[in-house]
Design a protein around this motif. Sequence first.
Motif, PDB file in Angstrom:
ATOM      1  N   TYR A 154      36.825  47.679  57.964  1.00 49.84           N
ATOM      2  CA  TYR A 154      35.808  46.857  57.222  1.00 49.84           C
ATOM      3  C   TYR A 154      36.592  45.394  57.073  1.00 49.84           C
ATOM      4  O   TYR A 154      35.828  44.420  56.987  1.00 49.84           O
ATOM      5  N   LYS A 191      31.094  55.009  58.621  1.00 52.67           N
ATOM      6  CA  LYS A 191      30.823  53.690  59.047  1.00 52.67           C
ATOM      7  C   LYS A 191      29.153  53.817  59.521  1.00 52.67           C
ATOM      8  O   LYS A 191      28.764  52.766  59.427  1.00 52.67           O
ATOM      9  N   ARG A 193      25.642  53.395  59.641  1.00 51.27           N
ATOM     10  CA  ARG A 193      24.775  52.712  58.548  1.00 51.27           C
ATOM     11  C   ARG A 193      23.401  53.283  58.598  1.00 51.27           C
ATOM     12  O   ARG A 193      22.738  53.905  59.463  1.00 51.27           O
ATOM     13  N   GLN A 194      22.952  53.372  57.172  1.00 54.44           N
ATOM     14  CA  GLN A 194      21.816  53.958  56.989  1.00 54.44           C
ATOM     15  C   GLN A 194      20.803  53.063  56.001  1.00 54.44           C
ATOM     16  O   GLN A 194      21.354  52.089  55.297  1.00 54.44           O
ATOM     17  N   ARG A 244      20.714  47.719  55.440  1.00 57.20           N
ATOM     18  CA  ARG A 244      21.530  48.973  55.981  1.00 57.20           C
ATOM     19  C   ARG A 244      22.887  48.766  55.676  1.00 57.20           C
ATOM     20  O   ARG A 244      23.643  47.970  55.877  1.00 57.20           O
ATOM     21  N   VAL A 245      23.326  49.878  54.779  1.00 53.80           N
ATOM     22  CA  VAL A 245      24.693  49.964  54.564  1.00 53.80           C
ATOM     23  C   VAL A 245      25.544  51.148  55.221  1.00 53.80           C
ATOM     24  O   VAL A 245      24.915  51.991  55.427  1.00 53.80           O
ATOM     25  N   PRO A 246      26.955  51.142  55.164  1.00 56.00           N
ATOM     26  CA  PRO A 246      27.502  52.217  55.591  1.00 56.00           C
ATOM     27  C   PRO A 246      27.249  53.447  54.626  1.00 56.00           C
ATOM     28  O   PRO A 246      27.130  53.401  53.328  1.00 56.00           O
ATOM     29  N   GLY A 249      30.921  52.772  51.975  1.00 53.76           N
ATOM     30  CA  GLY A 249      31.445  51.489  51.992  1.00 53.76           C
ATOM     31  C   GLY A 249      32.633  51.076  51.181  1.00 53.76           C
ATOM     32  O   GLY A 249      33.246  52.113  50.385  1.00 53.76           O
TER      33      GLY A 249
END
Length: 257
Positions: A154, A191, A193-194, A244-246, A249
């Motif tokens: 990241y 990693k 994304r959802q 949309r985040v990992p 994170g």
Amino acid sequence: MKINKKSKTIYLSSAKKRRTKVTTKGLAIVLGGVSVAIGSVFAFLPNAYQVSVGGEVIGVVNKKEYIDTALQTVEAQLEGKYKTEVEIEGLDPLKHVHAKKKDMIDPNNLPTYLRENMDITIKFQRLLVDGEEIAIIESPQTLDLLEDELKEAYFDDKDVNAKFSNDVKLEEVYTTEDKLVEMDTLVDLCKKRQRKEVVYTVAPGDSLWSIATKYNLSVEDLTDANEGLTNNLKIGQEIKANVRVPVLGMELVKEAP
């Protein structure tokens, strides 16, 4: 029978008792037959131990101690590899059987056969992110390594002052070796994304633009998700954002002034 009255002596009038003549050849035949009979009995006596798991035969060994040694070897191998506890189950009661030498397992190969067929569970760690299981990892030290890998992914810097942005927990679990997730796969899982709805609390100095930038959104995305939202923000105001985040994170840790 004839009786002589004068002498009062009794004579038995009978044929001479015949005796059967035993020849050397006959004796050899008799002894040979006995030997064959005895040999046949010994040929089918139990001379080995049948190893089976769940009713399925793995093979046979000629000494019971080979099985005990093999089990100890398997346990030592796994404990040495993972530095944790191991439980081995599933071996059926031993059965004493007859087996040919060519059909017996080489004792050196028995540990491998047991590892492939027995129920072996190892104490690993279940990785939970926001209450959901993500993967099975080897140990708490694996989580430390994962943190470094995600910093690199990241921020391009393993030494950056950052922490997980999700709620991360570990739970002990006994499971099989094949459930363990390798580091490369684990990093990819984290990693991924959802889509997720987050709630942001307005802080001093915030604007719609700065909040949208934080979540890689447009100002329009924010206004669409929050009816009546304007640039007139108030400290403590909550703003929804569909982002949309990992799965797992990282966020930078603000240093104290």
